[in-house]
Design a protein around this motif. Structure first.
Motif, short mmCIF file in Angstrom:
data_model
loop_
_atom_site.label_atom_id
_atom_site.label_comp_id
_atom_site.label_asym_id
_atom_site.label_seq_id
_atom_site.Cartn_x
_atom_site.Cartn_y
_atom_site.Cartn_z
N UNK A 34 46.67 36.97 55.50
CA UNK A 34 46.56 38.31 55.19
C UNK A 34 45.96 39.00 56.31
N UNK A 35 46.71 39.91 56.83
CA UNK A 35 46.30 40.68 58.11
C UNK A 35 45.23 41.94 57.55
N UNK A 36 45.30 42.55 56.38
CA UNK A 36 44.50 43.41 56.26
C UNK A 36 44.56 43.89 54.62
N UNK A 37 43.45 44.53 54.15
CA UNK A 37 43.68 44.89 52.68
C UNK A 37 43.31 46.35 52.60
N UNK A 38 44.23 47.14 51.95
CA UNK A 38 44.12 48.72 52.13
C UNK A 38 43.91 49.10 50.71
N UNK A 39 43.10 50.07 50.43
CA UNK A 39 42.89 50.52 49.07
C UNK A 39 43.27 51.99 49.01
N UNK A 40 44.21 52.46 48.05
CA UNK A 40 44.82 53.74 48.21
C UNK A 40 44.52 54.41 46.56
N UNK A 41 44.44 55.68 46.73
CA UNK A 41 44.29 56.25 45.29
C UNK A 41 42.89 56.41 44.88
N UNK A 42 41.86 56.28 45.72
CA UNK A 42 40.63 56.41 45.47
C UNK A 42 39.73 56.69 46.65
N UNK A 43 38.81 57.71 46.52
CA UNK A 43 38.20 58.20 47.96
C UNK A 43 36.61 57.65 47.99
N UNK A 102 56.43 29.03 66.83
CA UNK A 102 55.72 28.87 65.69
C UNK A 102 55.47 30.18 64.98
N UNK A 103 56.38 30.26 63.85
CA UNK A 103 56.51 31.56 63.20
C UNK A 103 55.60 31.42 61.93
N UNK A 104 55.13 32.66 61.57
CA UNK A 104 54.36 32.67 60.30
C UNK A 104 54.52 34.12 59.93
N UNK A 105 53.94 34.38 58.46
CA UNK A 105 54.02 35.67 57.97
C UNK A 105 52.72 36.36 57.96
N UNK A 106 52.64 37.51 58.25
CA UNK A 106 51.59 38.18 58.49
C UNK A 106 51.78 39.43 57.34
N UNK A 107 50.67 39.26 56.46
CA UNK A 107 50.85 40.08 55.03
C UNK A 107 49.63 41.13 55.15
N UNK A 108 50.23 42.41 54.77
CA UNK A 108 49.44 43.43 54.40
C UNK A 108 49.24 43.75 52.81
N UNK A 109 48.14 43.61 52.32
CA UNK A 109 47.98 43.98 50.68
C UNK A 109 47.44 45.16 50.75
N UNK A 110 47.99 45.98 49.69
CA UNK A 110 47.63 47.35 49.13
C UNK A 110 47.01 47.21 47.86
N UNK A 111 46.08 47.80 47.64
CA UNK A 111 45.30 47.93 46.26
C UNK A 111 45.81 49.37 45.73
N UNK A 112 46.54 49.67 44.89
CA UNK A 112 46.89 51.02 44.61
C UNK A 112 46.14 51.30 43.07
N UNK A 113 45.05 52.40 43.34
CA UNK A 113 44.16 52.52 42.23
C UNK A 113 44.71 53.73 41.38
N UNK A 114 44.59 53.62 39.96
CA UNK A 114 44.70 54.84 39.24
C UNK A 114 43.50 54.98 38.57
N UNK A 115 42.60 55.81 38.92
CA UNK A 115 41.18 56.36 38.62
C UNK A 115 41.06 56.57 37.13
N UNK A 116 42.11 57.39 36.53
CA UNK A 116 42.26 57.84 35.23
C UNK A 116 40.84 58.55 34.87
#
Length: 522
Positions: A34-43, A102-116
């Motif tokens: 996991x290269x990074x985790x990004x949170x979207x949809x909330x400040x 030597x290859x591998x996968x780098x993953x970017x994870x995004x948490x998409x938030x709905x505050x409601x």
């Protein structure tokens, strides 16, 4: 295939199996990172608010799921009880700079938030089998109308309610949105704009009534012969619906009488102040008389924990050649304790008490100072629903002047059902002692169990007139017991014997108590 699913959850997405031969060979391939985790949809938060781990890091689906749960919990503590979260994963094929091929996968994870929407608390709805005064309950309810919704306040409310002896259970129901007119919300731009208010149902059941328990102990000893003792205890809990508790204990045998009375009440004067007063007397024919009293005031430290001060005093009279000798003592202790819960299948129970203090006594015209320190800690640890381990440690020490002769009733009396089983009740009197109790329980239902136990410890005997030094006494007892649910509560039978006895039948302790009494002791 279960193995492939497990490896997938750890980031080995290119796993394949070689089944050409009789031996299955698993090739996991390279692990993704996991290269990074990004949170979207909330400040109101970013990944640093919930995670302090460094990136890149090996992919772990369980870890990502836990972080998603923490994200929703964080939003729930900031006024967003109905927030939702979805996860998006994007991967890129990368080469290790030190290993070109030597290859591998780098993953970017995004948490998409709905505050409601942001919500405030409405007035909580209290339901259930409850007779306790609503004003008393309100002291432990951290859910206040108009305050921003905070899931931590709900958990704090449950913990505080469950820490009271007069509360049997406290649960929350499904959250309910209260639709209100827009005009009820403040137009102040410095305050958050709430979409609505949320009502939290609190489902509470209290402990109220008369607690009764009694016990009979039959003891055989190679040195002390046969002996039959009885204990009777009456508890009044929350009878007037203000959390009050009263307790009367009587213990007697042929030449011995013991009586103790305690009274307690929570939230004295409407503040977080808990008071307990105790009074008792103990008489052994032609040996001694003992009169004591205590007054304790404590306040909440954390849920289940309290601390405070205890005033205490006593008068002890001993008889030497039929001549009475009186001793008085007055002291002050600092106390910190944790409320314990009855032992139940699958439930963790903790016990702790720490006391330290000093006092003064008169001896032969001189004023002497005594210090003492006591520590008790216990744990009921469930291995699973059926099996549990119990460990308990008790220690205490009295420090005093060399000329101070402590009476039997002023020492740590040890032995019997509540301390080291396998010995006669209060068989030893120590100026300092440490002992442990261990038990293994097999639960055949929620409150019934069969258990084996072993207790052991060491104590320093108090110096007597014909001794030049104090001796150490080693103790060890063992036995078996069973706790059985009955119609009015539960009954228990224990058999115990100490390691030095080879010919006696040991000791049998039989007790029975109702549900109210069971809620106040193990």
């Amino acid at each position: 295939m279960a193995v492939k699913s497990s490896l997938d959850s750890l980031g080995y997405f290119e796993t394949y199996c070689d089944t050409i031969t009789d031996i299955i060979i698993i090739h996991p391939g390279h692990r993704s990172y996991v290269r990074s985790i990004v949170i979207k949809g909330t400040a109101i938060l970013n990944i640093d608010s919930i995670c302090r781990e460094t990136f890149p890091r090996p992919y772990d689906a369980g870890e990502l799921q836990a972080l998603a749960g923490k994200t929703l919990y964080f939003l729930g503590s900031k006024g967003y009880p109905f927030a939702k979260l979805s996860i998006d994963i994007a991967d890129t094929l990368c080469a290790d700079p030190l290993k070109k091929y030597d290859l591998h996968k780098d993953i970017t994870v995004t948490f998409i938030i709905s505050e409601n929407g942001c919500y405030a608390f409405a007035q909580p709805l209290i339901t259930g089998n409850i007779k306790t005064n609503a004003g008393l309950l309100s002291h432990d309810i951290s859910i206040k109308k108009g305050q921003p919704f905070n899931i931590k306040n709900i958990q704090k409310t449950k913990n505080r309610l469950l820490s009271r002896k007069y509360i049997a259970s406290a649960e929350t129901g499904s959250l309910k949105i209260i639709r209100e007119e827009t005009s009820e919300f403040s137009s102040d731009t410095n305050k958050p704009t709430y979409k609505g208010k949320v009502m939290v149902p609190l489902i509470i059941s209290d402990n109220t009534g008369l607690g009764v328990d009694g016990a009979i102990a039959f003891q055989t000893s190679q040195t002390n012969g046969n002996n039959l003792t009885g204990v009777f205890n009456i508890s009044l809990l929350n009878m007037f619906h203000h959390g009050e508790i009263g307790n009367l204990t009587y213990k007697g045998e042929e030449n011995y009488q013991y009586l103790n009375v305690t009274l307690g009440a929570p939230y004295l004067f409407g503040v977080s102040l808990f008071g307990t007063a105790g009074f008792g007397l103990e008489i052994k024919q032609d040996d001694y008389g003992y009169l004591h009293g205590e007054l304790r005031f404590t306040t909440d430290l954390w849920p289940y924990w309290q601390w405070g001060l205890e005033l205490k005093g006593h008068e002890a009279t001993t008889y030497v050649d039929s001549v009475p000798i009186d001793r008085q003592f007055a002291g002050l202790d600092f106390v910190m304790s944790r409320e314990t819960k009855p032992y139940r299948a699958g439930e963790l129970s903790k016990e702790a008490e720490f006391k330290i203090g000093s006092g003064v006594t008169q001896y032969d015209g001189a004023e002497l100072t005594r210090w003492h320190i006591d520590l008790t800690a216990g744990l009921h640890y469930p291995l699973n629903f059926r099996h549990a381990l119990v460990a308990r440690l008790v220690s205490g020490a009295i420090l005093t002047d060399a000329i101070d002769t402590l009476q039997t009733t002023e020492l740590y009396r040890t032995g019997g059902y509540k301390s080291i089983r396998g010995y006669t009740d209060n068989e030893f009197a120590f100026s300092s002692v440490i002992f442990g109790q261990t038990e293994y329980h097999y639960y055949f239902n929620y409150s019934g169990s069969v258990y084996i136990f072993m207790d052991g410890g060491i104590g320093r005997l108090n110096k007597s007139s014909d001794e030049t030094s104090k001796a150490l006494q080693k103790m060890c007892g063992y036995g078996i017991g069973i706790r059985i649910p009955v119609k009015i509560g539960d009954a228990a039978i224990e058999w115990a014997r100490n390691y030095k006895e080879t010919q006696s039948w040991g000791r049998i302790h039989v007790s029975i108590r109702n549900a109210v009494s069971a809620s106040t002791s193990n």
